[in-house]
Scaffold this motif. Structure first.
Motif, PDB file in Angstrom:
ATOM      1  N   GLN A  73       1.633   5.681   2.382  1.00 60.51           N
ATOM      2  CA  GLN A  73       0.779   5.766   3.569  1.00 60.51           C
ATOM      3  C   GLN A  73       1.470   6.542   4.676  1.00 60.51           C
ATOM      4  O   GLN A  73       2.701   6.569   4.762  1.00 60.51           O
ATOM      5  N   HIS A  88       0.866  -1.175   0.000  1.00 63.33           N
ATOM      6  CA  HIS A  88       0.000   0.000   0.000  1.00 63.33           C
ATOM      7  C   HIS A  88       0.903   1.225   0.000  1.00 63.33           C
ATOM      8  O   HIS A  88       1.466   1.597   1.038  1.00 63.33           O
ATOM      9  N   ARG A 130       3.527   0.719   2.709  1.00 62.92           N
ATOM     10  CA  ARG A 130       3.101  -0.189   3.783  1.00 62.92           C
ATOM     11  C   ARG A 130       2.918  -1.608   3.237  1.00 62.92           C
ATOM     12  O   ARG A 130       2.024  -1.870   2.416  1.00 62.92           O
ATOM     13  N   ASN A 138      -4.781   2.433  10.810  1.00 66.76           N
ATOM     14  CA  ASN A 138      -4.645   1.663   9.578  1.00 66.76           C
ATOM     15  C   ASN A 138      -5.638   0.531   9.398  1.00 66.76           C
ATOM     16  O   ASN A 138      -5.750   0.000   8.287  1.00 66.76           O
ATOM     17  N   LEU A 177      -8.236   1.240   6.796  1.00 65.20           N
ATOM     18  CA  LEU A 177      -7.549   1.550   5.539  1.00 65.20           C
ATOM     19  C   LEU A 177      -6.986   0.292   4.892  1.00 65.20           C
ATOM     20  O   LEU A 177      -7.051   0.124   3.669  1.00 65.20           O
ATOM     21  N   ASP A 178      -6.441  -0.610   5.714  1.00 62.66           N
ATOM     22  CA  ASP A 178      -5.950  -1.884   5.195  1.00 62.66           C
ATOM     23  C   ASP A 178      -7.085  -2.680   4.561  1.00 62.66           C
ATOM     24  O   ASP A 178      -6.933  -3.270   3.479  1.00 62.66           O
TER      25      ASP A 178
END
Length: 436
Positions: free
Chosen positions: A64, A61, A80, A190, A193-194
């Motif tokens: 981030q 990702h 990430r 996170n 978001l993950d």
């Protein structure tokens, strides 16, 4: 100096270990593997008709916020990494007995009394098996572990769902696993978001002709399953915007970062992020309600069917002022609450590994998995049953599954559909319809 009591304890442990970890051929026939059925398992706990394949992918990702280094100078962004495990319906390989060994660890990064200790445990899947394609792609299920945990924390459920025609992806949430646990602020920021990033990646790979996932999954028909901090993220992704109080606490914890504001109730960016591809959530013991993470307005933002599962004595996420309060506050959702009476927090994980019985280890290695009242294997079977019914109804449109979790108001006094006589003791299932 010879320590006789410690020597005897170690000898007993070695004997126990030798008795329960035979070779693969013996294990397949003689050993209970996580997810196998107990005699009192409810009907839908049984595996489906598909063989199960499993593969590991490494995702990135990009760009981030590096919240663990916020305010320390240098680059505030990082790429990430997220490792994921994907279980899927597969073609049976000739000679395959579907026994797999997973590599896991006990302990917690950074805890002197809990060093990282590798171990293995067995499952029923085949590494890198050829996918079994059907006339239409399979629904997608995303699984999110707690803090700390790993993508292997709930293999009894991930394998089971894949055998029933789902593509199941479990995330190793960076900075929140046993191996790499970092500051809690990373998990707070996170987790949701993950989840959304992995959904987008699965949608992309489902259309990528070079990927084994090409044509295999339907990201437009997705369920999100989360445990503890995974439940915290699932509630947010489903529309439960964090409270202003939560954003303020996060700002104080991080030395001024306002990053969590983007996931708070009423924020236009948050409202725009609510993804219609996610049709339902299952939240095991979701953390945060006791800490003021949600208010009434935030919970009212959940508008998709939601299944909550918790122990009535949960001392981590809370029950009356925790999971049950979230269930009651999600007034605009069709929702269900399954309660394991007298259980604490560990309603979701695999059973405790045999290695955790070592008397020389920190007891937290055992208590990361086990419950002091309930047999974890029984809870696993019950979870398999209800999650299968819930996803089967909402993602696969199997109308007959509705009866398994839409119980009569006086169901406590009756036998439950799919359960053997006298086996619902200790369980309570509640249901509320949406207000609007």
């Amino acid at each position: 100096m010879f320590n006789k009591p410690k020597f005897l304890s170690l000898l007993i442990f070695i004997i126990l270990l030798g008795n329960v970890t035979p070779n693969y051929a013996q294990t397949a026939s003689n050993q209970f593997i996580y997810g196998d059925l107990l005699p009192d398992a409810p009907e839908l706990a049984a595996r489906g008709n598909y063989a199960v394949g499993v593969q590991t992918l490494d995702l990135i990702h990009e760009n981030q916020l590096d919240i663990l280094n916020y305010g320390k100078g240098g680059d505030s962004l990082y790429n990430r990494p997220l490792k994921v495990e994907i279980w899927y319906p597969s073609e049976t390989k000739e000679g395959s007995n579907e026994i797999i060994s997973y590599e896991e660890v006990m302990g917690q990064n950074g805890a002197p009394s809990r060093p990282i200790i590798p171990f293995t445990f067995l499952g029923r899947a085949t590494r890198d098996a050829k996918p079994a394609y059907s006339d239409s792609p399979f629904p997608l299920v995303i699984v999110s572990h707690g803090y700390t945990g790993s993508r292997y924390l709930m293999t009894y459920l991930t394998e089971n769902l894949a055998s029933k025609g789902y593509v199941v992806v479990a995330i190793d949430h960076t900075e929140a696993t046993f191996r790499d646990a970092g500051g809690f602020q990373s998990t707070l920021l996170n987790r949701s978001l993950d989840d959304l990033f992995v959904l987008n990646e699965m949608a992309r790979l489902g259309q990528d002709q070079s990927s084994f996932l090409n044509g295999l999954l339907d990201a437009n028909n997705t369920a999100l399953i989360g445990y503890s901090m995974g439940g915290y993220g699932a509630v947010n992704v489903a529309g439960g915007g964090y409270s202003p109080q939560a954003a303020q606490l996060f700002e104080g914890m991080t030395g001024g970062s306002k990053a969590l504001l983007k996931r708070t109730v009423g924020n236009p960016e948050f409202e725009a992020s609510i993804d219609p591809r996610i049709k339902v959530i299952v939240a095991f013991a979701p953390w945060g309600m006791q800490r003021g993470v949600w208010n009434a307005e935030g919970l009212a933002g959940i508008k998709i069917p939601s299944f909550f599962i918790a122990g009535s004595k949960d001392d981590i996420s809370g029950y009356e002022d925790g999971t049950k309060a979230i269930y009651e506050g999600a007034v605009n959702a069709e929702r269900f609450l399954l309660t394991f009476k007298e259980a604490r927090h560990n309603t979701a994980p695999n059973p405790a590994p045999i290695e955790s019985l070592n008397p020389d280890l920190n007891i937290d290695e055992y208590l990361r998995y086990a419950d002091s009242v309930w047999d974890s294997r029984r809870m696993n079977n019950i979870n398999q049953h209800f999650v299968s019914a819930f996803l089967g109804y909402y993602l696969k449109n199997k109308e007959e599954y509705k009866a398994y979790f839409h119980l009569d108001p006086d169901s406590v006094e009756k036998e439950w559909p799919g359960f053997k006589p006298r086996t619902t003791v200790g369980l309570e299932l509640e249901h509320q319809s949406p207000r609007n």
